[in-house]
Design a protein around this motif. Structure first.
Motif, PDB file in Angstrom:
ATOM      1  N   GLY A 134       0.798  -1.220   0.000  1.00  0.00           N
ATOM      2  CA  GLY A 134       0.000   0.000   0.000  1.00  0.00           C
ATOM      3  C   GLY A 134       0.830   1.269   0.000  1.00  0.00           C
ATOM      4  O   GLY A 134       0.320   2.347  -0.223  1.00  0.00           O
ATOM      5  N   ASN A 135       2.131   1.212   0.225  1.00  0.00           N
ATOM      6  CA  ASN A 135       2.971   2.405   0.305  1.00  0.00           C
ATOM      7  C   ASN A 135       3.591   2.779  -1.024  1.00  0.00           C
ATOM      8  O   ASN A 135       4.468   3.624  -1.070  1.00  0.00           O
ATOM      9  CB  ASN A 135       4.085   2.184   1.343  1.00  0.00           C
ATOM     10  CG  ASN A 135       3.531   2.144   2.750  1.00  0.00           C
ATOM     11  OD1 ASN A 135       2.480   2.693   3.003  1.00  0.00           O
ATOM     12  ND2 ASN A 135       4.230   1.488   3.639  1.00  0.00           N
ATOM     13  N   LYS A 136       3.159   2.186  -2.096  1.00  0.00           N
ATOM     14  CA  LYS A 136       3.704   2.515  -3.400  1.00  0.00           C
ATOM     15  C   LYS A 136       3.101   3.832  -3.873  1.00  0.00           C
ATOM     16  O   LYS A 136       1.930   4.099  -3.653  1.00  0.00           O
ATOM     17  CB  LYS A 136       3.382   1.405  -4.404  1.00  0.00           C
ATOM     18  CG  LYS A 136       4.073   0.101  -4.055  1.00  0.00           C
ATOM     19  CD  LYS A 136       3.716  -0.991  -5.029  1.00  0.00           C
ATOM     20  CE  LYS A 136       4.359  -2.289  -4.595  1.00  0.00           C
ATOM     21  NZ  LYS A 136       3.905  -3.415  -5.377  1.00  0.00           N
ATOM     22  N   PRO A 137       3.905   4.682  -4.519  1.00  0.00           N
ATOM     23  CA  PRO A 137       3.351   5.966  -4.993  1.00  0.00           C
ATOM     24  C   PRO A 137       2.332   5.743  -6.092  1.00  0.00           C
ATOM     25  O   PRO A 137       2.407   4.777  -6.845  1.00  0.00           O
ATOM     26  CB  PRO A 137       4.582   6.715  -5.516  1.00  0.00           C
ATOM     27  CG  PRO A 137       5.590   5.659  -5.793  1.00  0.00           C
ATOM     28  CD  PRO A 137       5.302   4.532  -4.836  1.00  0.00           C
ATOM     29  N   ALA A 138       1.395   6.646  -6.161  1.00  0.00           N
ATOM     30  CA  ALA A 138       0.344   6.561  -7.174  1.00  0.00           C
ATOM     31  C   ALA A 138       0.928   6.829  -8.552  1.00  0.00           C
ATOM     32  O   ALA A 138       1.977   7.445  -8.696  1.00  0.00           O
ATOM     33  CB  ALA A 138      -0.759   7.571  -6.864  1.00  0.00           C
ATOM     34  N   ALA A 139       0.223   6.388  -9.564  1.00  0.00           N
ATOM     35  CA  ALA A 139       0.669   6.597 -10.934  1.00  0.00           C
ATOM     36  C   ALA A 139       0.722   8.084 -11.236  1.00  0.00           C
ATOM     37  O   ALA A 139      -0.207   8.821 -10.949  1.00  0.00           O
ATOM     38  CB  ALA A 139      -0.268   5.897 -11.906  1.00  0.00           C
ATOM     39  N   GLY A 140       1.814   8.538 -11.797  1.00  0.00           N
ATOM     40  CA  GLY A 140       1.968   9.937 -12.145  1.00  0.00           C
ATOM     41  C   GLY A 140       2.534  10.786 -11.031  1.00  0.00           C
ATOM     42  O   GLY A 140       2.753  11.971 -11.210  1.00  0.00           O
ATOM     43  N   ALA A 141       2.773  10.210  -9.870  1.00  0.00           N
ATOM     44  CA  ALA A 141       3.344  10.970  -8.752  1.00  0.00           C
ATOM     45  C   ALA A 141       4.862  10.831  -8.813  1.00  0.00           C
ATOM     46  O   ALA A 141       5.450  10.024  -8.127  1.00  0.00           O
ATOM     47  CB  ALA A 141       2.799  10.474  -7.419  1.00  0.00           C
ATOM     48  N   ASP A 142       5.483  11.635  -9.660  1.00  0.00           N
ATOM     49  CA  ASP A 142       6.926  11.546  -9.829  1.00  0.00           C
ATOM     50  C   ASP A 142       7.659  12.120  -8.629  1.00  0.00           C
ATOM     51  O   ASP A 142       8.640  11.564  -8.169  1.00  0.00           O
ATOM     52  CB  ASP A 142       7.360  12.303 -11.098  1.00  0.00           C
ATOM     53  CG  ASP A 142       6.797  11.661 -12.363  1.00  0.00           C
ATOM     54  OD1 ASP A 142       6.509  10.452 -12.328  1.00  0.00           O
ATOM     55  OD2 ASP A 142       6.653  12.380 -13.361  1.00  0.00           O
ATOM     56  N   ASN A 143       7.190  13.222  -8.127  1.00  0.00           N
ATOM     57  CA  ASN A 143       7.850  13.888  -7.021  1.00  0.00           C
ATOM     58  C   ASN A 143       7.037  13.637  -5.750  1.00  0.00           C
ATOM     59  O   ASN A 143       6.134  14.394  -5.413  1.00  0.00           O
ATOM     60  CB  ASN A 143       7.975  15.380  -7.309  1.00  0.00           C
ATOM     61  CG  ASN A 143       8.873  16.084  -6.316  1.00  0.00           C
ATOM     62  OD1 ASN A 143       9.277  15.496  -5.314  1.00  0.00           O
ATOM     63  ND2 ASN A 143       9.170  17.335  -6.591  1.00  0.00           N
TER      64      ASN A 143
END
Length: 178
Positions: free
Chosen positions: A49-58
């Protein structure tokens, strides 16, 4: 004697689900293996669940935006020279009034501005500050109310209106005179 006396009750053997040593070994093995797999599955579920969302580069910027304060204070120079109506029009109003977007009367369109000019400068200025129809409120934005009034006078003059630009406040006029 009856069939349910105490002597016959103890002669029957107590039996359980495990009848052979092989079954005992399987029960012991699975009693350790199943909880281990359950723990592994829970750990995988929690950490995935701690993976960044798609498109959240920064991710640092995304976190900062989520936890930012609700309000902010911007300090402006109160003694800065006021912009002219043409400058405010070019910076803020041209986006809609040059093309007529969202029903905005075009710059210099006498027919579209005529009924609006009849309402008077104060009504136009009030509409610009508070917003009207698809136009959002301009008051409290990047420009002061006086500057918005100057832009209104500039737009009205393009269509034949003869409104005077609002005067600068006394403090700003005194500072400009020095």
């Amino acid at each position: 004697m009856s069939e349910n006396d105490h002597s016959t009750a103890h002669e029957e053997g107590h039996t359980g689900p495990v009848k052979t040593p092989k079954q005992l070994l399987l029960v012991v093995f699975y009693s350790f293996v199943i909880p281990i797999f359950a723990i592994i599955a829970l750990v995988y579920y929690v950490t995935s669940g701690n993976k960044p969302a798609a498109g959240a580069d920064n991710t640092e910027k995304a976190v900062a935006q989520r936890i930012q304060k609700v309000g902010s204070i911007e300090i402006r120079d109160a003694n800065r020279p006021l912009k002219s109506g043409a400058e405010v029009y070019a910076a803020q109003c041209v986006a809609c009034h040059a093309s007529g977007a969202a029903g905005a009367p075009k710059f210099g369109d006498v027919a579209a501005w005529a009924p609006r000019l009849k309402t008077g400068f104060d009504a136009l200025w009030n509409s610009a500050l508070k917003g009207k129809n698809a136009m959002g409120a301009q008051g409290g934005g990047d420009f002061s109310d006086i500057e918005i009034g100057r832009a209104v006078a500039h737009l009205a003059a393009s269509a034949g209106g003869k409104f005077a630009e609002p005067a600068a406040p006394a403090a700003a006029a005194a500072a400009a005179a020095k």
